[in-house]
Design an enzyme around this catalytic site. Structure first.
Site, PDB file in Angstrom:
ATOM      1  N   ARG A   1      30.686  39.830  66.216  1.00 46.11           N
ATOM      2  CA  ARG A   1      30.784  41.034  67.010  1.00 46.11           C
ATOM      3  C   ARG A   1      31.664  42.032  66.284  1.00 46.11           C
ATOM      4  NH1 ARG A   1      30.000  42.137  72.450  1.00 46.11           N
ATOM      5  NH2 ARG A   1      31.734  43.473  72.990  1.00 46.11           N
ATOM      6  N   LEU A   2      31.234  43.275  66.274  1.00 42.10           N
ATOM      7  CA  LEU A   2      32.089  44.317  65.705  1.00 42.10           C
ATOM      8  C   LEU A   2      33.242  44.570  66.671  1.00 42.10           C
ATOM      9  CD1 LEU A   2      29.505  46.885  64.328  1.00 42.10           C
ATOM     10  CD2 LEU A   2      31.103  45.478  63.001  1.00 42.10           C
TER      11      LEU A   2
ATOM     12  N   HIS B   1      33.816  36.385  54.534  1.00 44.48           N
ATOM     13  CA  HIS B   1      32.394  36.764  54.446  1.00 44.48           C
ATOM     14  C   HIS B   1      31.744  35.960  53.318  1.00 44.48           C
ATOM     15  CE1 HIS B   1      28.899  39.325  54.859  1.00 44.48           C
ATOM     16  NE2 HIS B   1      28.852  39.351  53.541  1.00 44.48           N
TER      17      HIS B   1
HETATM   18  C1  GRF Z   1      30.792  31.698  57.707  1.00 47.33           C
HETATM   19  O1  GRF Z   1      29.769  31.640  56.772  1.00 47.33           O
HETATM   20  C2  GRF Z   1      31.632  32.934  57.502  1.00 47.33           C
HETATM   21  O2  GRF Z   1      31.712  33.308  56.163  1.00 47.33           O
HETATM   22  C3  GRF Z   1      30.891  33.970  58.282  1.00 47.33           C
HETATM   23  O3  GRF Z   1      30.410  33.303  59.416  1.00 47.33           O
HETATM   24  C4  GRF Z   1      30.263  31.921  59.124  1.00 47.33           C
HETATM   25  C5  GRF Z   1      31.070  31.174  60.141  1.00 47.33           C
HETATM   26  O4  GRF Z   1      30.894  29.771  60.020  1.00 47.33           O
HETATM   27  N1  GRF Z   1      31.745  35.096  58.611  1.00 47.33           N
HETATM   28  P1  GRF Z   1      31.848  28.808  60.825  1.00 47.33           P
HETATM   29  O5  GRF Z   1      31.654  29.139  62.315  1.00 47.33           O
HETATM   30  O6  GRF Z   1      33.234  29.048  60.389  1.00 47.33           O
HETATM   31  O7  GRF Z   1      31.355  27.441  60.518  1.00 47.33           O
END
Ligand code: GRF
Length: 188
Positions: free
Chosen positions: A90-91, A108
Site C-alpha cells: 500500500r502506498l 524492494h
Molecule cells: C519482498 O520481495 C520485498 O522485497 C517486497 O515484498 C516482498 C515481501 O515478502 N517489498 P515477505 O512478505 O517479506 O516474504
C-alpha cells in the site's frame, strides 16, 4: 533499544528475518508494533505466535488518509521510532511520510532505479538482465523512489525461472534488510 514498527501485508518473511536478527542480538532494536492491512496475513499469525503487539485491520474501503492516520496513532502510541515496510502492499499518505520523514525504510526486490513497482523480479527476468538483486531505500512519496541505503546484487543464472530467481533474491533480502536496519539505527 530502538523501537521498530513493522508494516506488512503478506507472508512476512522479511519481518521474520528482522525478528530473527533481533533475537540473535545482531540488531539492537525491538519490535514495538506489527501493523497489517490484511488481518489474515501469514505475517500477522507469526507476530501473534511470538507475542508481539499487533494492529491488523483491513484497509479495504477505508480512504488512505483515514487508514494511515489510524496507523500513525497506533505507531505513536507504541513509541515507534523507525518504520520498516516489509511487503506492505500500500502506498503511504503524505501525512504519514512526513510524520516519519527519513525514518521509513523499504526493501524492494530489484536494483533500483531499475524495475520499480510490482513484480520486480519478473520485470528483470523478462528484460533479460544478467544481474539483479534487492535494494533498501528510505521511503518518500514516490513509488520506490526514495534515497538508496544499500543494495545486494544477485546474478541471473542459466536455466533460472522467475521463481528460482525470486527465491535467490529473497535470500539476499533476508541478509541485507536486517543488516541495513542495524546500520541505520546505530548511526542515528
Ligand atoms: C519482498 O520481495 C520485498 O522485497 C517486497 O515484498 C516482498 C515481501 O515478502 N517489498 P515477505 O512478505 O517479506 O516474504
Amino acid at each position: 533499544m530502538t523501537r521498530l514498527g513493522i508494516l506488512l501485508s503478506g507472508r512476512g518473511s522479511n519481518f521474520r528475518a528482522i525478528h530473527g536478527a533481533i533475537e540473535r542480538g545482531e540488531l539492537p532494536a525491538e519490535i514495538a508494533m506489527v501493523v497489517s492491512n490484511v488481518p489474515e496475513a501469514a505475517g500477522v499469525v507469526y507476530a501473534r505466535e511470538k507475542g508481539l503487539p499487533v494492529f491488523a485491520e483491513t484497509s479495504k474501503g477505508v480512504p488512505r488518509a483515514e487508514f494511515d492516520r489510524r496507523v500513525l496513532g497506533v505507531l505513536r502510541e507504541a513509541g515507534v521510532e523507525w518504520v520498516c515496510l516489509a511487503g506492505y502492499m500500500r502506498l503511504l499518505s503524505a501525512e504519514f511520510i512526513q510524520a516519519y520523514a527519513g525514518r521509513i525504510v523499504n526493501i524492494h526486490p530489484s536494483l533500483l532505479p531499475s524495475f520499480p513497482g510490482l513484480d520486480a523480479q519478473r520485470q528483470a527476468f523478462e528484460h533479460g538482465v544478467k544481474v539483479t538483486g534487492c535494494t533498501v531505500h528510505l521511503v518518500d512519496e514516490g513509488l520506490d523512489t526514495g534515497p538508496i541505503v544499500a543494495q545486494s546484487a544477485v546474478p541471473v543464472l542459466e536455466g533460472d525461472t522467475v521463481e528460482s530467481l525470486s527465491a535467490r533474491i529473497l535470500e539476499a533480502e533476508h541478509q541485507l534488510y536486517p543488516a541495513t536496519i542495524a546500520r541505520l539505527v546505530r548511526s542515528r
